[in-house]
Design a protein around this motif. Structure first.
Motif, PDB file in Angstrom:
ATOM      1  N   SER A 700       0.846  -1.191   0.000  1.00  0.00           N
ATOM      2  CA  SER A 700       0.000   0.000   0.000  1.00  0.00           C
ATOM      3  C   SER A 700       0.874   1.231   0.000  1.00  0.00           C
ATOM      4  O   SER A 700       2.050   1.197   0.369  1.00  0.00           O
ATOM      5  CB  SER A 700      -0.904   0.022   1.234  1.00  0.00           C
ATOM      6  OG  SER A 700      -1.617   1.249   1.324  1.00  0.00           O
ATOM      7  N   ILE A 701       0.299   2.336  -0.409  1.00  0.00           N
ATOM      8  CA  ILE A 701       0.909   3.632  -0.171  1.00  0.00           C
ATOM      9  C   ILE A 701       0.708   3.994   1.304  1.00  0.00           C
ATOM     10  O   ILE A 701      -0.087   3.359   1.992  1.00  0.00           O
ATOM     11  CB  ILE A 701       0.281   4.717  -1.072  1.00  0.00           C
ATOM     12  CG1 ILE A 701      -1.230   4.812  -0.817  1.00  0.00           C
ATOM     13  CG2 ILE A 701       0.590   4.459  -2.536  1.00  0.00           C
ATOM     14  CD1 ILE A 701      -1.879   6.019  -1.426  1.00  0.00           C
ATOM     15  N   PRO A 702       1.403   5.009   1.811  1.00  0.00           N
ATOM     16  CA  PRO A 702       1.202   5.391   3.214  1.00  0.00           C
ATOM     17  C   PRO A 702      -0.189   5.985   3.443  1.00  0.00           C
ATOM     18  O   PRO A 702      -0.607   6.914   2.748  1.00  0.00           O
ATOM     19  CB  PRO A 702       2.279   6.460   3.446  1.00  0.00           C
ATOM     20  CG  PRO A 702       3.281   6.259   2.364  1.00  0.00           C
ATOM     21  CD  PRO A 702       2.514   5.753   1.191  1.00  0.00           C
ATOM     22  N   VAL A 703      -0.901   5.437   4.402  1.00  0.00           N
ATOM     23  CA  VAL A 703      -2.175   5.981   4.860  1.00  0.00           C
ATOM     24  C   VAL A 703      -2.116   5.996   6.384  1.00  0.00           C
ATOM     25  O   VAL A 703      -2.083   4.941   7.022  1.00  0.00           O
ATOM     26  CB  VAL A 703      -3.382   5.155   4.373  1.00  0.00           C
ATOM     27  CG1 VAL A 703      -4.683   5.768   4.885  1.00  0.00           C
ATOM     28  CG2 VAL A 703      -3.398   5.071   2.845  1.00  0.00           C
ATOM     29  N   LEU A 704      -2.075   7.192   6.959  1.00  0.00           N
ATOM     30  CA  LEU A 704      -1.951   7.367   8.401  1.00  0.00           C
ATOM     31  C   LEU A 704      -3.281   7.835   8.964  1.00  0.00           C
ATOM     32  O   LEU A 704      -3.960   8.664   8.356  1.00  0.00           O
ATOM     33  CB  LEU A 704      -0.870   8.389   8.734  1.00  0.00           C
ATOM     34  CG  LEU A 704       0.606   8.063   8.448  1.00  0.00           C
ATOM     35  CD1 LEU A 704       1.014   6.759   9.109  1.00  0.00           C
ATOM     36  CD2 LEU A 704       0.922   8.056   6.965  1.00  0.00           C
ATOM     37  N   ALA A 705      -3.644   7.305  10.122  1.00  0.00           N
ATOM     38  CA  ALA A 705      -4.897   7.693  10.770  1.00  0.00           C
ATOM     39  C   ALA A 705      -4.588   8.537  11.998  1.00  0.00           C
ATOM     40  O   ALA A 705      -3.721   8.189  12.808  1.00  0.00           O
ATOM     41  CB  ALA A 705      -5.703   6.468  11.170  1.00  0.00           C
TER      42      ALA A 705
END
Length: 846
Positions: A700-705
């Protein structure tokens, strides 16, 4: 254009209203009086004009002048040739000792906007120039759709629209949109200037250097006088909201349009096999690969004449390729796929209706020949052209032709209109308009009819209105879906979606497109996206295509559509989700995640419709106190990361062979709890720092919550919207809702309540939307999660509400108890990712 400036310097006071904060000045230095006005209209909104009989105000402004709603002003300074007014916290000063000088700021603080002394307002040939001070090290954004980076500082732009097929996302100017809104953002406040003219122009944003005049910006308008609005607020959100109150809030978008939108010119260009057969084969491959699809962009090949010259003839059908258009539309609907019809606002000389439209006065008039204005127009394949004319939407006959054509397409089964090639690239500005259409009012009785003054871009607006109202008439119970390539502020009152046009396949192009999305959102194009994989250029590599799909699912509009010119200049080639067998599972997984995210994405659209809050936002949006967002060049460029809603911070990988990304996590205050990496290794990360995030391209690409955030999710499949009256495809009901939450880690948890809200409606009905509002509050301790879930379904009750809400903890979160009012709730089985899940039911808000 040639420079021929005259700067009036002797102004007399004609009128002054202290209570309303309005002022009228006049200069008689030339034969015809020159007028300058300043008005306070609403909190944070002011209007200035600079005009004369030879330089009239825009006759078809892109914003309707609002009535004054400002509270009574306080006069802070009242000199013989100056006024300083306070409107709450805002201070406005007008000085005319020499030229009119307007400055705007907050009381007791430095000005955020200031006109340039000795040169502020100039007549310049047939148009005007407006000079203002340029404050270095500011963030300048806006102008609708301009080449990356996002920060427009120290650059020069053409204010016009053109068909920039295969553009360079970092260099091409102009592009497709004409939106003269320039925003200056600082940590202390935000100010914007907005011109309502549709005339061609230019904006130098600090790029012109002149030692005598100092650092300055200049807005140049080729034709007519200046009507300009000034907007001021503490934040970007305040100013974008004020702007929306002036020009109109983003429209409602149908729920299905947040799914995967397919396309590709090749399919509708085929004679053998017939285009209709090729398209049904495409729909069959979607089923074979278990990839859901909600809409298909029907390129203009369906309109190509069957006999020579094989040109595109809008509102006609090629009956060889589509023997029975209605049967074809019905067959696609049975697959659950809506159809988006490409329509172009010009008529080639070979069009069967060309002569009738010429006789009816539906096209522009060339004053030299007193006949129809003839232009060279795209007619067949890449770079191919023929002669014809653009529809004059100021003419009743032209408007009616378009309106009736759209109605017939909708009746056949084309669900939506794709207003394409509507940049109005015409060779001359002296062409004459008919001005006999009630939809183009002329309240001031303007005698001039030239295209230069009225503006070629105005036809994009009226074209949008014709498409919108025709769809509305045929299907009054549905919100119209008009997709537009070109746009002005007025166009967006009719077109709910747009995209960045005919981009090119490259890693740089994918990265730079992020900056376009952020600027577009600030200019109210908030259901906006890009052609995933690139419209023109070489085919993307498997790695680039997957990275682009992974990024594209985290935007408001997710579409794969292209015309890859090659050996067959007419047909071209396409990008398909299954074109590389080695990445089909990853592409499918990303698209299924897109469908799972629709409740989150759709809720962001509803909030956009109500508040003008862009779904995709600059990393500093809401984090204005973090100095890094104002000083770091990478962050101000807006190309590498962005917010998607309040919870998700999305990054990307923009080079081949790279398996990590550098992401900055903004910090709201010292108590900021930080972020969670939603992908492996699922680590918690501190705010206010740069981090290196592992991002293997098959992952995945970076996805930060954001810690404390929440993401409502639905099924990993296409579902029927609650408001759909007919479910031809037998899609499953939208009867599941989960909510992904991101509490602090157990070892660092401190009791703090996190509140998240989202909106839903039936996904179909026109405005005003009947909304359901959900508020989800949670607090974490080391051992458990305490939840409070409140619903307001008095206007609309979604079908999932009786099944409760599934609370989904992050991967690796081992807390085993979720309570509501102190009582544990039912724990469900873990999902495929190993996340713990719990079921809660909502209480009704009082």
């Amino acid at each position: 254009m040639p420079q021929n400036e005259f700067v009036p310097r002797k102004y007399d006071l004609i009128s002054w209203d202290a209570a309303q904060g309005s002022l009228h000045l006049r200069s008689n230095e030339r034969d015809k009086p020159i007028n300058f006005t300043f008005e306070s209209l609403r909190p944070g909104l002011f209007r200035t004009t600079f005009s004369s009989q030879t330089h009239p105000l825009p006759p078809f402004p892109s914003a309707i002048r609002p009535t004054s709603q400002n509270p009574t002003s306080q006069t802070a300074d009242h000199g013989p040739q100056s006024r300083e007014l306070h409107f709450g916290a805002v201070a406005a000063k007008i000085d005319w000792h020499d030229v009119p000088l307007v400055s705007l700021g907050f009381v007791g603080e430095a000005s955020l906007h200031a006109d340039l002394p000795l040169r502020s307002y100039a007549l310049d040939g047939s148009g005007v120039a407006h000079y203002t001070r340029y404050f270095r090290n500011s963030l300048h954004v806006g102008l609708g759709e301009k080449a990356a980076p996002m920060d427009l500082s120290n650059r020069h732009f053409t204010l016009s629209a053109t068909d920039c097929f295969g553009y360079d996302v970092h260099r091409t100017d102009p592009m497709y949109k004409h939106i003269p809104l320039l925003i200056r953002a600082t940590p202390e406040g935000v100010v914007a200037t907005f011109s309502t003219s549709h005339a061609r122009g230019y904006y130098s944003v600090g790029s012109e250097m002149d030692g005598m005049w100092g650092f300055h910006k200049v807005y140049r308008q080729d034709t007519g006088g200046l009507e300009q609005y000034l907007l001021i607020g503490r934040t970007l959100q305040e100013v974008v909201g004020i702007y929306a109150g002036l020009v109109g809030f983003p429209l409602l978008v149908p729920r299905w349009a947040f799914g995967y939108l397919a396309g590709g010119m090749k399919y509708s260009m085929l004679d053998e096999p017939r285009a209709s057969e090729a398209l049904m084969e495409f729909a069959g491959k979607l089923e074979k690969h278990a990839i859901p699809c909600s809409g298909f962009q029907m390129s203009s090949g369906y309109t190509i004449a069957e006999t020579e010259p094989k040109t595109r003839n809008v509102f006609t059908w090629n009956r060889h390729r589509f023997p029975d258009p209605k049967d074809f539309c019905d067959a696609f609907h049975a697959k659950g796929i809506r159809l988006i019809a490409n329509i172009k606002p010009y008529i080639l000389g070979s069009h069967p209706e060309y002569e009738n439209l010429v006789k009816a006065g539906a096209l522009f008039t060339d004053p030299e020949t007193n006949g129809t204005g003839i232009a060279r127009l795209w007619s067949a394949g890449g770079g191919e052209s023929g002669e014809g004319g653009h529809i004059d939407f100021s003419s009743k006959s032209g408007y009616d032709f378009w309106y009736n054509g759209v109605k017939e397409l909708r009746k056949v089964g084309m669900d939506c209109m794709w207003n394409d090639n509507n940049e109005y690239v015409v060779p001359r500005d002296d062409w004459v308009l008919a001005l006999n259409n009630e939809h183009v009012p002329n309240p001031n009785g303007e005698q001039r009819k030239d295209l230069a003054l009225w503006g070629r871009a105005m036809h994009c607006d009226v074209m949008g209105k014709a498409s919108y109202t025709a769809l509305q008439e045929v299907m009054p119970h549905e919100r119209p879906f008009v997709l537009t390539r070109s746009a002005t502020p007025g166009t967006l009152r009719y077109a709910c979606s747009s995209w960045s046009g005919d981009n090119i396949t490259s890693w740089d192009g994918m990265r730079g497109a992020n900056a376009l999305s952020l600027t577009a959102g600030m200019c109210l194009m908030q259901c906006y996206g890009h052609d995933i994989g690139g419209f023109e250029g070489p085919q993307p590599s498997p790695e680039l295509l997957l990275r682009w799909v992974q990024l594209g699912i985290h935007s408001q509009r997710f579409a794969i559509n292209c015309f890859k010119t090659g050996s067959d200049n007419l047909v071209g080639d396409v990008i398909e989700p299954w074109m590389y067998p080695e990445i089909i599972p990853e592409v499918r997984r990303a698209i299924l995640r897109r469908y799972e995210l629709i409740p989150y994405l759709y809720g962001l659209m509803l909030k956009s419709h109500l508040t003008a809050l862009p779904p995709q936002r600059w990393v500093g949006w809401g984090y204005e106190a973090d100095p890094e967002v104002w000083t770091n060049r990478v962050l101000k460029d807006g190309e590498q990361q962005y917010w998607l809603g309040d919870t998700l911070l999305v990054g990307g990988v923009y080079e081949a062979g790279v398996s990590e990304a550098h992401i900055y996590l903004p910090k709201r205050d010292d108590a900021d709890a930080g972020f969670l990496n939603t992908n492996a290794p699922h680590q918690y990360l501190a705010a206010g720092q740069w981090h290196t995030i592992a991002s293997p391209w098959h992952g995945s690409i970076p996805v930060l919550a954001r810690i404390g955030g929440a993401v409502p999710v639905g099924k990993e499949e296409q579902v029927v919207a609650p408001g759909d009256e007919i479910n031809e495809a037998g899609l499953s009901e939208d009867d599941y809702r989960g909510i992904e939450i991101f509490p602090p880690p157990a070892l660092r948890a401190r009791y703090e309540k996190h509140t998240n809200t989202w909106l839903e409606d039936d996904g179909v009905s026109p405005a005003p939307a009947k909304l359901a509002e959900f508020t989800f509050i949670y607090a974490a301790t080391g051992a458990q999660i305490e939840v409070d879930f409140v619903k307001d379904t008095s206007q609309f009750a979604p079908p999932w509400i009786g099944n409760g809400l599934t609370v989904i903890l992050p991967v690796g979160d081992t807390r085993d108890v979720v309570t509501v009012n102190g009582s544990p709730v039912s724990r469900q089985s873990m999902d495929a990712s190993g996340r713990r899940r719990f079921q809660v039911f909502a209480k009704t808000s009082s």
